[in-house]
Design a protein around this motif. Sequence first.
Motif, PDB file in Angstrom:
ATOM      1  N   ARG A   1     -20.729  59.612 137.489  1.00  0.00           N
ATOM      2  CA  ARG A   1     -22.186  60.641 138.307  1.00  0.00           C
ATOM      3  C   ARG A   1     -21.401  62.149 138.261  1.00  0.00           C
ATOM      4  N   LYS A   2     -20.492  62.163 138.183  1.00  0.00           N
ATOM      5  CA  LYS A   2     -20.033  64.425 137.809  1.00  0.00           C
ATOM      6  C   LYS A   2     -20.136  64.489 136.546  1.00  0.00           C
ATOM      7  N   GLN A   3     -19.288  63.229 135.835  1.00  0.00           N
ATOM      8  CA  GLN A   3     -19.484  63.941 134.171  1.00  0.00           C
ATOM      9  C   GLN A   3     -20.406  63.615 133.011  1.00  0.00           C
TER      10      GLN A   3
ATOM     11  N   TYR B   1     -18.620  58.135 141.359  1.00  0.00           N
ATOM     12  CA  TYR B   1     -18.712  59.783 142.548  1.00  0.00           C
ATOM     13  C   TYR B   1     -18.377  60.627 140.399  1.00  0.00           C
ATOM     14  N   ALA B   2     -17.065  60.291 139.752  1.00  0.00           N
ATOM     15  CA  ALA B   2     -16.634  61.161 138.854  1.00  0.00           C
ATOM     16  C   ALA B   2     -17.263  60.995 137.207  1.00  0.00           C
TER      17      ALA B   2
END
Length: 456
Positions: free
Chosen positions: A200-202, A197-198
């Motif tokens: 993807r967010k970054q 998830y992180a």
Amino acid sequence: MFKSIFSNSFGILISRVTGLGRDVLMTSVLGANMWSDIFLMAFKFPNLFRRIFAEGSFTQSFMPSYIASNQKSVFAVAIFIRFMVFIVALSFLVTLFPGFFTKMLAWDWGHDLISKTAPLTAINFWYLDLIFIVTFLGALLQHKEHFFTTAFSTVWLNIAMIVALILFTNSDPQTIVYALSFSILIGGLLQVATHLYAIRKQGLMKVLIGGWKYRKTKDVKAEESKFKSLFIPSVVGNSTAQIASFIDTSLASFLAAGSVSYLFYANRIFQLPFAIIALAITTALFPRIAKAINNGNDELAFENLHKSFWLLNALLGLSVLGGILLAEPIIWLLFERGAFDIEDTINTAHVLQMYMVGLIPFGLAKLFSMYLYAQHKHLKAAKIAVISLVINLIFSVILMQSMGAAGLALAGSIGGAVQFILTIQAVGWTIFFDLLKTRFSLYFVLGTLGFGVAFY
């Protein structure tokens, strides 16, 4: 810099607090006995390989190579595939021959204990596969100077184990340790999901997708070769502390029942200030210093080292004072309940005091060895680590005769002091004394006072 340190430290703090909660519940449910020793021994093997291959050595070798790479996506994916294939193969090997690998952990244990521990060893070892994925994704996030996700993610492991302990509190000890083992795998899966998830967010999914897509068309052999030349010494350098802990656990199996658990619970307390302060600061600084050195900006690298040195020295000094003077009340408050009685508290407190003697040397050695890794001096750091390991083992055999588990902890602190002195020598005494000249103040007084009290 301080924002990165704070976010990393805060994530580690939450992780360690939930870890302490997990251990408090575990001591209440299992106590310090045969079954707690069996579970901790089974979990020791994946922890050993996790810390050697997946965490320290991988990140410290990968980061400088990744920063210098001209084809970061392809290089990253190529390294991931090679490591993943090796780790999966190793996990299958442990699953097929769990008794053999368990015997390597506790060579003094009899057939009955080995047969009880072997199936748990096979289950627990698969956590290594999951945690390597976490470490690889975490290294990519660190390059972006995003630290919170990796620091926080262990919370999911702790929560999974806490839930297992609550659900199976009234079960027999064998059922409880099996539930804990499967909960470790569930926690690992949650850690992987959090990192994806992180990533993807970054906006780092394109790094992985691009690296996979072009992995056969881009030549990164030279960069892989450079990484391998750094990785082997890094494995040696980072494995010595884990090997020492591994051997201490094995040596503790020769001592009175519960000694393995005393070492484990005391080390959990020791790791709290070490992780929140020393690991948080060095992890946050490593990408900055590595980038500065890669760009030829030694002045910026020294500036970052200078700021962190004084902060580290002051905070660790205060931690040593508190840990030495309040060891028994801390253990009593956290662990003395249920099957964990007053005798266990006293024995664990003695071990904790001996661990705290080495907190400042271990913390500062971590800081300066990080500086060596950023300079690609992995081989020199490895030699220092091996020397400190040998000193540690010599004193372990000597001190365990008269001090028991506490002697093993004190031997580790002596090895940490040796590593600190040799690391300073490798970095350069001139740099060290320049740091002392810049701010001889309350920071240094607190650090020195803390070490003096601990040594006494």
